[in-house]
Each structure stands twice: as structure tokens, then as C-alpha cells.
Write a protein that holds these residues in place. Structure first.
Motif, short mmCIF file in Angstrom:
data_model
loop_
_atom_site.label_atom_id
_atom_site.label_comp_id
_atom_site.label_asym_id
_atom_site.label_seq_id
_atom_site.Cartn_x
_atom_site.Cartn_y
_atom_site.Cartn_z
N LEU A 9 0.83 -1.21 0.00
CA LEU A 9 0.00 0.00 0.00
C LEU A 9 0.87 1.26 0.00
O LEU A 9 1.69 1.47 0.90
CB LEU A 9 -0.89 0.00 1.25
N SER A 10 0.69 2.09 -1.01
CA SER A 10 1.38 3.39 -1.05
C SER A 10 0.35 4.49 -1.23
O SER A 10 -0.63 4.31 -1.97
CB SER A 10 2.40 3.44 -2.18
N ILE A 11 0.58 5.61 -0.54
CA ILE A 11 -0.37 6.74 -0.56
C ILE A 11 0.39 7.99 -0.97
O ILE A 11 1.47 8.27 -0.42
CB ILE A 11 -1.03 6.92 0.82
N ARG A 12 -0.16 8.74 -1.92
CA ARG A 12 0.53 9.94 -2.41
C ARG A 12 -0.40 11.14 -2.43
O ARG A 12 -1.61 10.99 -2.50
CB ARG A 12 1.01 9.71 -3.86
N THR A 13 0.24 12.32 -2.43
CA THR A 13 -0.54 13.55 -2.61
C THR A 13 -0.56 13.88 -4.11
O THR A 13 0.26 13.37 -4.87
CB THR A 13 0.09 14.73 -1.86
N ALA A 14 -1.52 14.76 -4.46
CA ALA A 14 -1.65 15.14 -5.88
C ALA A 14 -0.36 15.78 -6.39
O ALA A 14 -0.03 15.66 -7.57
CB ALA A 14 -2.83 16.09 -6.04
N ASP A 15 0.38 16.46 -5.50
CA ASP A 15 1.62 17.09 -5.98
C ASP A 15 2.85 16.18 -5.84
O ASP A 15 3.99 16.63 -5.86
CB ASP A 15 1.84 18.46 -5.33
N GLY A 16 2.60 14.88 -5.70
CA GLY A 16 3.69 13.92 -5.85
C GLY A 16 4.45 13.52 -4.60
O GLY A 16 5.45 12.81 -4.69
N HIS A 17 3.99 13.96 -3.39
CA HIS A 17 4.66 13.52 -2.16
C HIS A 17 4.15 12.14 -1.75
O HIS A 17 2.93 11.91 -1.75
CB HIS A 17 4.40 14.49 -1.01
N THR A 18 5.07 11.26 -1.41
CA THR A 18 4.65 9.95 -0.92
C THR A 18 4.45 10.03 0.59
O THR A 18 5.38 10.36 1.33
CB THR A 18 5.71 8.88 -1.27
N LEU A 19 3.23 9.76 1.05
CA LEU A 19 2.94 9.84 2.49
C LEU A 19 3.12 8.47 3.16
O LEU A 19 3.50 8.39 4.33
CB LEU A 19 1.51 10.34 2.74
N LEU A 48 -7.40 5.63 6.96
CA LEU A 48 -8.44 6.23 6.11
C LEU A 48 -8.46 5.60 4.72
O LEU A 48 -9.52 5.42 4.11
CB LEU A 48 -8.23 7.75 5.99
N SER A 49 -7.26 5.25 4.23
CA SER A 49 -7.19 4.70 2.87
C SER A 49 -7.96 3.38 2.76
O SER A 49 -8.53 3.08 1.71
CB SER A 49 -5.73 4.49 2.45
N LEU A 50 -7.98 2.61 3.86
CA LEU A 50 -8.65 1.31 3.80
C LEU A 50 -10.17 1.48 3.70
O LEU A 50 -10.87 0.58 3.24
CB LEU A 50 -8.29 0.47 5.03
N LEU A 51 -10.67 2.62 4.17
CA LEU A 51 -12.12 2.85 4.12
C LEU A 51 -12.50 3.78 2.96
O LEU A 51 -13.64 4.23 2.87
CB LEU A 51 -12.61 3.45 5.44
N GLY A 57 -7.11 15.41 -2.52
CA GLY A 57 -5.70 15.66 -2.85
C GLY A 57 -4.77 14.56 -2.38
O GLY A 57 -3.56 14.65 -2.57
N VAL A 58 -5.32 13.55 -1.71
CA VAL A 58 -4.50 12.42 -1.26
C VAL A 58 -5.14 11.16 -1.81
O VAL A 58 -6.37 11.01 -1.75
CB VAL A 58 -4.45 12.34 0.29
N SER A 59 -4.35 10.25 -2.37
CA SER A 59 -4.95 9.03 -2.92
C SER A 59 -4.01 7.83 -2.81
O SER A 59 -2.81 7.99 -2.58
CB SER A 59 -5.35 9.25 -4.39
N VAL A 60 -4.60 6.67 -2.96
CA VAL A 60 -3.82 5.43 -2.94
C VAL A 60 -3.15 5.30 -4.31
O VAL A 60 -3.81 5.38 -5.33
CB VAL A 60 -4.74 4.21 -2.68
N ALA A 61 -1.83 5.14 -4.30
CA ALA A 61 -1.10 5.01 -5.56
C ALA A 61 -1.06 3.56 -6.01
O ALA A 61 -1.21 3.27 -7.19
CB ALA A 61 0.31 5.56 -5.40
N CYS A 62 -0.83 2.66 -5.07
CA CYS A 62 -0.87 1.24 -5.41
C CYS A 62 -1.12 0.44 -4.14
O CYS A 62 -1.07 0.97 -3.03
CB CYS A 62 0.41 0.80 -6.10
#
Ligand SMILES: Nc1ncnc2c1ncn2[C@@H]1O[C@H](COP(=O)(O)OP(=O)(O)OP(=O)(O)O)[C@@H](O)[C@H]1O
Ligand SMILES: [Mg+2]
Length: 260
Positions: A9-19, A48-51, A57-62
Motif C-alpha cells: 500500500l502506497s499513498i501519495r498527494t496530488a503534488d507527488g509527495h509519498t505519504l 483512512l485509505s482502507l475505508l 488531494g490524497v490518494s492510494v497510488a498502489c
């Protein structure tokens, strides 16, 4: 069978930061698994990503995730709504301040009842029964109150009642006792433990406090700067931390971690 399984699980912001980067864990039925880490390490974003509740502006990348063997996240895309609910820190703020507890519970049960065909009288009785099931001894009095007329601990009990009303197979608890005083904190932890035992659900328990994690969980995922540093039995993490960061975290939480 594993209840919750999360991989890559990877989570990123729209401007390319990996959270969050390449996170993975699993939860068995009836198990409380912890996620611990300092502020900003990515615990809440992971939860939050699991739900499917990430902020704009934040999304699951993979990543892939499944619940009870059913995939709900495939290669970063939500493909199904998992049967999971969440409770948060600061329950008083999470409840609607303008509605009495009864109205909030009835509204939820009406929503759930559309799927189950429960009548109006049944919903009121169910609201009372739900409050009783989370250790509220005078449910009728509590139903008549607004959230600000109840203590933080009582509101968190109401939140747990609302979370279990949907009969989830997974409960995600994000810092559910932070901000409550120590006695009430212990009561809410006990409530979560007994809920798990009586309903056989799994819990993902997020906290920055290694002491609370040690009291509540058998296994814990340690996060640092969006990375999973270790995922192991709490006892192993305490006695033989594999990671230098975990050691620091333990040292800052406990005065003498090696003597536990
Ligand atoms: N809406 C947002 N947009 C972009 N980045 C965000 C957003 N919310 C949080 N972040 C960033 O994501 C990272 C992880 O935050 P997260 O809230 O998951 O941390 P946390 O481990 O839950 O911390 P805490 O213990 O303080 O609750 C942080 O760097 C944070 O600044
Ligand atoms: Mg958080």
C-alpha cells in the motif's frame, strides 16, 4: 483465514509527495493489531485509505487489500466497500452537536434498516440495546442528551455503539483513547477488548503510545516517516526491537523498556 490482508500500500498527494510507502499487514478474526508511530508517520492516512476516506488531494497510488478473503482494493483502486467501520479521537467532535444521541442513533439505524427492513419501534429498542451493549447502564437518559452534555468517555462509548451497529467484520480505531483521562482510557480499552471477544471482529488499533499498544495488542506495525519499520509480536518488539527507530520509540515511551 486471515480477516484483513494489506500488501504494497502506497499513498501519495496530488503534488507527488509519498505519504505512505509499501505498507503491509494482516489481522486475524478476533485479533487487535496495533499501528504505532510518531505524529506524521502516516498512521491515520493508512487507516483512512482502507475505508476510502482519504482527504481531497490524497490518494492510494498502489496496493492490494482484502477483507474475509474478498478483495476491496486492487492495484490501488477501491473495487468494493469493505465491511469495516471506524472510531476516532475526540468523540465529542465526531458526533453531531445539534442532535440528541437518540436522533443520531435512529438516523443511523434507519439507514442500516433500509438494508435490513427493521421497523421504527424496533429501531428505538435497538438503540437502547446498543447502548447497553457498550456498558451504558442508563441508555434512556443518555439517548435524551446532546453530545456536549455527556463526558468524553460516554461519547466514545456511543461512537463504539454506532460503529458496531453496522455489524462490521473490522473496526478501525484511530487514537480512540487519546485525550481521555487514564481511568476512562482503561474503560474504553476494556470495551474494545470485550467487543472483539463477544463479536469476533478484528480491530486495527492506531496509537502513538507504545504503552497503550502493549496493553491492547499482541502484534504491532511500527511506522516511521510513512514506512513500515517492523511488524511483529509486541513482546518481541519490546524485548528485541529489530529497528533503531523502534528502540527510540520505546525509549521515549517507557523509562526502562528493557526491564519490562
Ligand atoms: N490533507 C492532507 N493533504 C496532504 N498531506 C496530508 C494531509 N493530511 C495529512 N497529511 C500529511 O500526511 C502525513 C501523514 O499524516 P497522518 O495524519 O497519517 O499522520 P499520523 O501518523 O496519523 O500522525 P498523528 O499521530 O499526529 O495523528 C503527514 O506528513 C501529514 O502532514
Ligand atoms: Mg493520526
Amino acid at each position: 483465514m486471515t480477516l484483513l490482508s494489506v500488501e504494497g500500500l502506497s499513498i501519495r498527494t496530488a503534488d507527488g509527495h509519498t505519504l505512505v510507502r509499501d505498507f503491509a499487514l494482516d489481522v486475524n478474526p478476533g485479533e487487535i493489531v496495533g499501528i504505532v508511530g510518531e505524529s506524521g508517520s502516516g498512521k491515520t492516512m493508512t487507516a483512512l485509505s482502507l475505508l476510502g476516506l482519504l482527504p481531497a488531494g490524497v490518494s492510494v497510488a498502489c496496493g492490494d487489500a482484502s477483507l474475509s478473503g474478498r478483495p476491496f482494493l486492487r492495484d490501488g483502486r477501491v473495487c468494493e466497500r469493505p465491511n469495516a467501520t471506524m472510531i476516532f479521537q475526540n468523540p465529542t467532535a465526531a458526533l453531531n452537536p445539534t442532535m440528541k444521541i437518540e436522533a443520531q442513533l435512529i438516523r443511523l439505524l434507519t439507514f442500516l434498516g433500509k438494508r435490513r427492513g427493521t421497523g421504527r419501534r424496533g429501531r428505538r429498542a435497538r438503540a437502547e440495546a446498543l447502548l447497553e451493549s457498550v456498558g451504558i447502564h442508563e441508555p434512556r437518559a443518555v439517548l435524551r442528551r446532546y453530545p456536549h452534555q455527556l463526558s468524553g468517555g460516554m461519547n466514545q462509548r456511543v461512537m463504539v455503539a454506532m460503529a458496531v451497529a453496522a455489524e462490521p467484520s473490522l473496526l478501525i480505531a484511530d487514537e480512540p483513547t487519546t485525550g481521555l483521562d487514564v481511568t476512562v482510557q482503561a474503560q474504553i480499552l476494556e470495551l474494545i477488548r470485550s467487543t472483539v471477544a463477544s463479536r469476533g471482529i478484528g480491530v486495527l488499533f492506531v496509537s502513538h503510545d507504545m504503552g497503550v499498544i502493549a496493553q491492547t495488542c499482541r502484534r504491532v506495525a511500527v511506522m516511521y516517516h510513512g514506512e513500515l519499520r517492523e511488524f511483529a509480536d509486541v513482546d518481541d518488539v519490546f524485548h528485541a526491537p529489530r529497528d533503531a527507530y523502534t528502540e527510540e520509540l520505546l525509549a521515549s515511551t517507557l523509562e526502562q523498556p528493557s526491564e519490562r
